[in-house]
Design a protein around this motif. Structure first.
Motif, PDB file in Angstrom:
ATOM      1  N   ALA A  44      -0.135 -17.530  20.503  1.00 27.95           N
ATOM      2  CA  ALA A  44       0.295 -16.167  20.812  1.00 27.95           C
ATOM      3  C   ALA A  44       1.105 -15.550  19.683  1.00 27.95           C
ATOM      4  CB  ALA A  44       1.114 -16.159  22.100  1.00 27.95           C
ATOM      5  N   GLN A  96      -0.360 -10.141  17.998  1.00 25.10           N
ATOM      6  CA  GLN A  96       0.363 -11.325  18.451  1.00 25.10           C
ATOM      7  C   GLN A  96       1.643 -10.917  19.172  1.00 25.10           C
ATOM      8  OE1 GLN A  96       0.760 -13.777  14.847  1.00 25.10           O
ATOM      9  NE2 GLN A  96      -0.612 -15.244  15.854  1.00 25.10           N
ATOM     10  N   TRP A 131       1.243 -13.199  27.676  1.00 25.45           N
ATOM     11  CA  TRP A 131       0.653 -12.531  26.526  1.00 25.45           C
ATOM     12  C   TRP A 131      -0.854 -12.401  26.709  1.00 25.45           C
ATOM     13  CZ3 TRP A 131      -2.524 -15.025  22.656  1.00 25.45           C
ATOM     14  CH2 TRP A 131      -2.844 -14.207  21.569  1.00 25.45           C
ATOM     15  N   THR A 132      -1.350 -11.222  26.393  1.00 23.69           N
ATOM     16  CA  THR A 132      -2.781 -10.972  26.471  1.00 23.69           C
ATOM     17  C   THR A 132      -3.320 -10.797  25.058  1.00 23.69           C
ATOM     18  OG1 THR A 132      -2.448  -9.813  28.560  1.00 23.69           O
ATOM     19  CG2 THR A 132      -4.543  -9.453  27.436  1.00 23.69           C
ATOM     20  N   PRO A 133      -4.213 -11.677  24.631  1.00 30.28           N
ATOM     21  CA  PRO A 133      -4.765 -11.550  23.268  1.00 30.28           C
ATOM     22  C   PRO A 133      -5.522 -10.217  23.150  1.00 30.28           C
ATOM     23  CG  PRO A 133      -5.461 -13.620  24.288  1.00 30.28           C
ATOM     24  CD  PRO A 133      -4.765 -12.811  25.334  1.00 30.28           C
TER      25      PRO A 133
END
Length: 119
Positions: free
Chosen positions: A13, A44, A113-115
């Motif tokens: 991330a 990121q 976290w969402t890429p």
């Protein structure tokens, strides 16, 4: 007086900065110097893990803002993890609780976290 220790690690991330000890006028410059050297890519997330923070003054809050600015400049996100109650109250008083997402742990921050999607 508890000296500040700083550890960084890379995750899928993004970088995680683990702080332990006192984040104050004496130690804040060390963290601030570290920020430009972080490898942080667009999309990121920079996580600041405050698990071990025993004290934080206005210089420490300024470092958190500098970290946010570093993340924004890289077109990345930032999240705080394990924010101690005293620091949380300070962030709330100055309105920064509205600009820093917080999570109970660095792992929880990474999980949230969402890429970025490739288009």
């Amino acid at each position: 007086m508890t000296q500040l220790t700083v550890h960084t690690r890379a995750t899928p991330a993004g970088p995680v900065i683990e702080l332990s000890g006192e984040l104050d006028n004496n130690s804040a410059p060390d963290v601030r110097t570290l920020l430009p050297r972080l490898t942080l890519q667009a999309g990121q997330q920079l996580v600041i893990d405050l698990t071990g923070i025993t004290f934080c003054d206005s210089s420490g809050i300024t470092v958190l803002i500098a970290a946010r600015n570093r993340a924004l400049a890289a077109r990345a996100d930032i999240a705080l993890a394990a924010v101690p109650d005293r620091v949380s109250r300070m962030l709330h008083i100055v309105g920064l609780d509205q600009v820093f997402p917080t999570h109970p742990t660095a792992l929880a921050a990474a999980a949230a976290w969402t890429p970025p999607t490739s288009e």
